[in-house]
Scaffold this active site. Sequence first.
Site, PDB file in Angstrom:
ATOM      1  N   PHE A 130       1.127  -1.336   0.359  1.00  0.00           N
ATOM      2  CA  PHE A 130       0.342  -0.356  -0.111  1.00  0.00           C
ATOM      3  C   PHE A 130       0.708   1.499   0.269  1.00  0.00           C
ATOM      4  O   PHE A 130       2.054   0.904   0.900  1.00  0.00           O
ATOM      5  CB  PHE A 130      -0.921  -0.178   1.037  1.00  0.00           C
ATOM      6  N   ASP A 207       1.975  -5.773   7.908  1.00  0.00           N
ATOM      7  CA  ASP A 207       0.639  -4.234   8.129  1.00  0.00           C
ATOM      8  C   ASP A 207      -0.980  -5.259   7.603  1.00  0.00           C
ATOM      9  O   ASP A 207      -0.879  -6.524   6.953  1.00  0.00           O
ATOM     10  CB  ASP A 207       0.577  -3.826   7.111  1.00  0.00           C
ATOM     11  N   TYR A 232     -11.043   0.399  10.858  1.00  0.00           N
ATOM     12  CA  TYR A 232     -12.398   0.628   9.658  1.00  0.00           C
ATOM     13  C   TYR A 232     -12.239  -0.094   9.172  1.00  0.00           C
ATOM     14  O   TYR A 232     -13.740   0.912   8.268  1.00  0.00           O
ATOM     15  CB  TYR A 232     -12.110   2.361   9.246  1.00  0.00           C
ATOM     16  N   LYS A 233     -12.145  -1.020   8.169  1.00  0.00           N
ATOM     17  CA  LYS A 233     -12.642  -2.090   7.716  1.00  0.00           C
ATOM     18  C   LYS A 233     -13.129  -3.066   7.869  1.00  0.00           C
ATOM     19  O   LYS A 233     -13.860  -2.189   8.302  1.00  0.00           O
ATOM     20  CB  LYS A 233     -10.738  -2.439   7.027  1.00  0.00           C
ATOM     21  N   ARG A 381     -12.279  -3.694  -6.799  1.00  0.00           N
ATOM     22  CA  ARG A 381     -12.238  -4.550  -5.928  1.00  0.00           C
ATOM     23  C   ARG A 381     -13.572  -5.076  -5.203  1.00  0.00           C
ATOM     24  O   ARG A 381     -13.851  -4.010  -5.115  1.00  0.00           O
ATOM     25  CB  ARG A 381     -11.765  -4.139  -4.799  1.00  0.00           C
TER      26      ARG A 381
HETATM   27  C1  LIG Z   1      -2.482  -1.856   3.933  1.00  0.00           C
HETATM   28  C2  LIG Z   1      -3.029  -0.160   4.260  1.00  0.00           C
HETATM   29  N1  LIG Z   1      -2.667   0.136   5.057  1.00  0.00           N
HETATM   30  C3  LIG Z   1      -2.544   1.542   6.015  1.00  0.00           C
HETATM   31  C4  LIG Z   1      -3.879   2.502   4.937  1.00  0.00           C
HETATM   32  C5  LIG Z   1      -3.667   3.414   5.337  1.00  0.00           C
HETATM   33  O1  LIG Z   1      -3.456   4.312   6.703  1.00  0.00           O
HETATM   34  P1  LIG Z   1      -4.394   5.316   6.896  1.00  0.00           P
HETATM   35  O2  LIG Z   1      -5.443   4.737   7.387  1.00  0.00           O
HETATM   36  O3  LIG Z   1      -3.359   6.137   7.443  1.00  0.00           O
HETATM   37  O4  LIG Z   1      -4.603   6.454   6.355  1.00  0.00           O
HETATM   38  C6  LIG Z   1      -4.202   1.195   4.460  1.00  0.00           C
HETATM   39  C7  LIG Z   1      -5.798   2.043   4.258  1.00  0.00           C
HETATM   40  O5  LIG Z   1      -6.531   1.769   3.236  1.00  0.00           O
HETATM   41  C8  LIG Z   1      -3.815   0.108   3.923  1.00  0.00           C
HETATM   42  O6  LIG Z   1      -5.246  -0.169   3.060  1.00  0.00           O
END
Ligand SMILES: Cc1ncc(COP(=O)(O)O)c(C=O)c1O
Length: 406
Positions: A130, A207, A232-233, A381
């Site tokens: 990402f 991650d 939030y996912k 997606r």
């Molecule tokens: C794999 C991954 N890492 C990090 C993030 C984003 O992090 P943040 O909440 O700091 O925007 C996302 C956002 O979609 C993501 O998919």
Amino acid sequence: MTDLDPTALDPAAHDAADPLASFRDRFVPAPDVVAYLDGNSLGRPPALTAERIERFVREDWGTRLIRGWDEGWWEQPGTVGDRIGALALGAAPGQTVVADSTTVLFYKLARATVTARPDRSEIVLDTDNFPTDRYVIEGIAAERGLTLRWVETDPAAGITPEQVAAVVGPETALVTFSHVAYRSGWIADAEAITAIAHDAGALVLWDLSHSAGSVPLRLDDWGVDLAVGCTYKYLCGGPGSPAFGYARRDLLPSLEQPIQGWTGRRDPFAMAAGYEPEPGVRRLLSGTPPVLGMLPLTVSLDLLAEAGIDAVREKSLRLTDYALDLADAWLVPRGVTVASPREHDRRGGHVTLVRPGFADLLTPLWERGVIPDYRAPDGLRIGLSPLSTSFAEVYAGLAALRDLLD
Ligand SMILES: Cc1ncc(COP(=O)(O)O)c(C=O)c1O
């Protein structure tokens, strides 16, 4: 698809056989939405969330006022963190906190690892992680004069242990990847990759944004060093809800994260001179806990506790199997490619469909109440959040896509 029983595509039969079907009624209804296929980007709110927020404002914040900090708020980064650890991460207490955004927490943990490996000069990462992860690591490399070792990953698949083994070595300080790839949904073999990095003397930062609440994790058993993820996912914490961070217990004493705020200090209310990190996981914190931001998360974690992560994963696989069956029946003949793994043990909670021109279909899909996610170039997606998604929605959404392609 030719050998598939036509009744296998009947969504009503799938919904009738779904033991988690009733959870869907416990989310806020969205009357104009025919198919919400973006639960891997922003989870839907449980209905109880509105009531809890209202009650929190009226009672906890409204009447307890500053006394609330002594009545549980201050501990919440750890108590909510432990709950995520137990329900979704396979992490024993005292190793997980909720704080910051994923980007900021990722920076703090990545930066702490390179500080903990001062005589090593390389960070291993992959080209399809990402963007925020790549940008943060590029920044740390520039800040600390480190070299980046990029692994070229297939955007329709993801990182493999063999690829990692080929690049790690005595100079590797940190290895960092996504457990479930944001584009393809590929599940990396976290246990094997962590072991390979450890054999080289490196630390690993995962991650878990697209895994937590969807794919069961066993961080303690896998010997994972560090991890971060979005709430939030699949964890349905709401737009911009704070991130979670995990650090292995025995690693904690050697971790010095770079944002030395008062919340991460030992005995913070002493207001003393000089920074001394808190001995435990709270050393990952920097500022005042985001109490309001964590509130929706506490509601959705109750739902996850009730359903259980294994049942969630089972439904997730059924949903993605079903989406792939529909894609094979309707979309592949119309020029669509499946850019996600077919094997269960490598497939996360979403599948990606690719076809030139998909960007132009996003607006007409939204107009029809069908909400997938778009990732350039040409990827739709289909993110299927097991507690809030029905098979009928998947059917309706992909049927709308088929009709638009015609
Ligand atoms: C794999 C991954 N890492 C990090 C993030 C984003 O992090 P943040 O909440 O700091 O925007 C996302 C956002 O979609 C993501 O998919």
